[in-house]
Design a protein around this motif. Structure first.
Motif, PDB file in Angstrom:
ATOM      1  N   HIS A 200       0.838  -1.205   0.000  1.00 15.21           N
ATOM      2  CA  HIS A 200       0.000   0.000   0.000  1.00 15.21           C
ATOM      3  C   HIS A 200       0.872   1.253   0.000  1.00 15.21           C
ATOM      4  O   HIS A 200       0.366   2.361  -0.164  1.00 15.21           O
ATOM      5  CB  HIS A 200      -0.881   0.035   1.262  1.00 15.21           C
ATOM      6  CG  HIS A 200      -2.120  -0.798   1.158  1.00 15.21           C
ATOM      7  ND1 HIS A 200      -2.241  -2.030   1.758  1.00 15.21           N
ATOM      8  CD2 HIS A 200      -3.293  -0.572   0.511  1.00 15.21           C
ATOM      9  CE1 HIS A 200      -3.438  -2.515   1.499  1.00 15.21           C
ATOM     10  NE2 HIS A 200      -4.097  -1.665   0.750  1.00 15.21           N
ATOM     11  N   ASP A 201       2.167   1.074   0.205  1.00 13.69           N
ATOM     12  CA  ASP A 201       3.075   2.186   0.460  1.00 13.69           C
ATOM     13  C   ASP A 201       3.520   2.833  -0.850  1.00 13.69           C
ATOM     14  O   ASP A 201       4.293   2.260  -1.623  1.00 13.69           O
ATOM     15  CB  ASP A 201       4.291   1.659   1.235  1.00 13.69           C
ATOM     16  CG  ASP A 201       5.124   2.768   1.844  1.00 13.69           C
ATOM     17  OD1 ASP A 201       5.257   3.819   1.188  1.00 13.69           O
ATOM     18  OD2 ASP A 201       5.645   2.568   2.956  1.00 13.69           O
ATOM     19  N   SER A 202       3.064   4.054  -1.092  1.00 16.88           N
ATOM     20  CA  SER A 202       3.389   4.746  -2.351  1.00 16.88           C
ATOM     21  C   SER A 202       4.877   5.064  -2.461  1.00 16.88           C
ATOM     22  O   SER A 202       5.431   5.111  -3.563  1.00 16.88           O
ATOM     23  CB  SER A 202       2.576   6.040  -2.471  1.00 16.88           C
ATOM     24  OG  SER A 202       1.203   5.737  -2.605  1.00 16.88           O
ATOM     25  N   ALA A 203       5.547   5.287  -1.328  1.00 15.60           N
ATOM     26  CA  ALA A 203       6.985   5.574  -1.356  1.00 15.60           C
ATOM     27  C   ALA A 203       7.760   4.383  -1.912  1.00 15.60           C
ATOM     28  O   ALA A 203       8.737   4.551  -2.653  1.00 15.60           O
ATOM     29  CB  ALA A 203       7.482   5.924   0.045  1.00 15.60           C
ATOM     30  N   ILE A 204       7.339   3.184  -1.575  1.00 15.68           N
ATOM     31  CA  ILE A 204       7.967   1.979  -2.104  1.00 15.68           C
ATOM     32  C   ILE A 204       7.615   1.804  -3.575  1.00 15.68           C
ATOM     33  O   ILE A 204       8.470   1.507  -4.417  1.00 15.68           O
ATOM     34  CB  ILE A 204       7.530   0.744  -1.294  1.00 15.68           C
ATOM     35  CG1 ILE A 204       8.113   0.809   0.125  1.00 15.68           C
ATOM     36  CG2 ILE A 204       7.948  -0.548  -1.988  1.00 15.68           C
ATOM     37  CD1 ILE A 204       7.597  -0.272   1.053  1.00 15.68           C
ATOM     38  N   ALA A 205       6.349   2.017  -3.896  1.00 19.13           N
ATOM     39  CA  ALA A 205       5.882   1.812  -5.271  1.00 19.13           C
ATOM     40  C   ALA A 205       6.621   2.709  -6.259  1.00 19.13           C
ATOM     41  O   ALA A 205       6.942   2.290  -7.369  1.00 19.13           O
ATOM     42  CB  ALA A 205       4.384   2.061  -5.345  1.00 19.13           C
ATOM     43  N   LYS A 206       6.910   3.945  -5.851  1.00 14.41           N
ATOM     44  CA  LYS A 206       7.554   4.899  -6.754  1.00 14.41           C
ATOM     45  C   LYS A 206       8.974   4.474  -7.130  1.00 14.41           C
ATOM     46  O   LYS A 206       9.500   4.902  -8.158  1.00 14.41           O
ATOM     47  CB  LYS A 206       7.597   6.280  -6.106  1.00 14.41           C
ATOM     48  CG  LYS A 206       6.238   6.966  -6.037  1.00 14.41           C
ATOM     49  CD  LYS A 206       6.335   8.292  -5.298  1.00 14.41           C
ATOM     50  CE  LYS A 206       4.976   8.957  -5.167  1.00 14.41           C
ATOM     51  NZ  LYS A 206       5.051  10.208  -4.372  1.00 14.41           N
ATOM     52  N   LYS A 207       9.595   3.640  -6.304  1.00 18.39           N
ATOM     53  CA  LYS A 207      10.978   3.240  -6.548  1.00 18.39           C
ATOM     54  C   LYS A 207      11.085   1.952  -7.369  1.00 18.39           C
ATOM     55  O   LYS A 207      12.191   1.545  -7.730  1.00 18.39           O
ATOM     56  CB  LYS A 207      11.705   3.055  -5.215  1.00 18.39           C
ATOM     57  CG  LYS A 207      11.834   4.335  -4.400  1.00 18.39           C
ATOM     58  CD  LYS A 207      12.543   4.062  -3.084  1.00 18.39           C
ATOM     59  CE  LYS A 207      12.670   5.327  -2.245  1.00 18.39           C
ATOM     60  NZ  LYS A 207      13.336   5.048  -0.944  1.00 18.39           N
TER      61      LYS A 207
END
Length: 227
Positions: A200-207
């Motif tokens: 659910h973590d967008s910070a992880i998804a962006k990478k």
């Protein structure tokens, strides 16, 4: 590596029929790192279960290295999971009465690995995730981040081709999240894994190099320029 063709997973709830996955087509190459994101109930975990052979589609094919997992017997599926797929979950799923080393060894038991080799490989796996000094600690004697490292070591000790992670940082604070992601990304690179993660973590998804977004059982995939 993976080829999903028109994968549908249909559940019946009372008089209603719900498609958790609705005709998903997806290709995942060897060595890929794919993050799957989307709203709760959108089909993320269902998709991961299909990839891991933990469930079978109502329709369609889930092909791993030329083998359609949907057509395998439960015994064959169990063997594929034991040999080729490592799992990491949000809840660490450690056995509380076993030490860190013994928890990691449990992944090797179904493969018939002898006791001495199991111990050696478990110790090496724990050292690779920074827990070489914690072999004999029980889960209750470890922090949340350390417990997740044990779970990662358990997933990787059998030398799988694929690592599937379902919200592996969901129970951790931000600093511990970053540490665990560093471990997972390092293992992906060093071991040449195919790494697929739900978050659910967008910070992880962006990478992530590739990002799959799933909503109402339908999936879109894009290359992530920020990775």
């Amino acid at each position: 590596m993976y080829e999903l063709r028109s994968v549908t997973k249909r559940y019946t709830r009372g008089k209603d029929t719900v498609d958790a996955l609705a005709g998903v087509d997806l290709t995942i190459a060897d060595g890929d790192r794919l993050v799957i994101q989307g709203p709760t109930g959108g089909g993320k975990s269902t998709l991961l279960q299909m990839l891991g052979g933990l469930d079978k589609p109502t329709e369609g094919e889930v092909v791993l290295d030329g083998t359609d997992l949907a057509k395998l017997s439960e015994a064959r599926l169990t063997r594929v999971r034991s040999e080729n797929i490592g799992f990491v979950f949000q809840s660490f799923n450690l056995i509380p009465t076993l030490t860190a080393q013994e928890n990691v060894e449990t992944a090797l038991v179904p493969l018939g690995v002898k006791t001495k080799e199991r111990r050696e490989r478990a110790a090496e796996a724990l050292a690779s995730v920074g827990l070489g000094e914690r072999l004999r600690h029980l889960p209750s004697e470890l922090s949340g981040g350390q417990q997740q490292r044990v779970a990662i070591a358990r997933a990787l000790v059998k030398e799988p081709k694929v690592l599937l992670a379902d919200e592996p940082t969901g129970n951790l604070d931000e600093s511990m999240r970053d540490e665990i992601m560093d471990v997972l990304e390092r293992m992906w690179k060093e071991l040449g894994l195919t790494f697929i993660m739900v978050t659910h973590d967008s910070a992880i998804a962006k990478k992530a190099p590739r990002l799959a977004t799933i909503r109402k059982g339908r999936i879109t995939v894009k290359e992530n320029a920020a990775s």
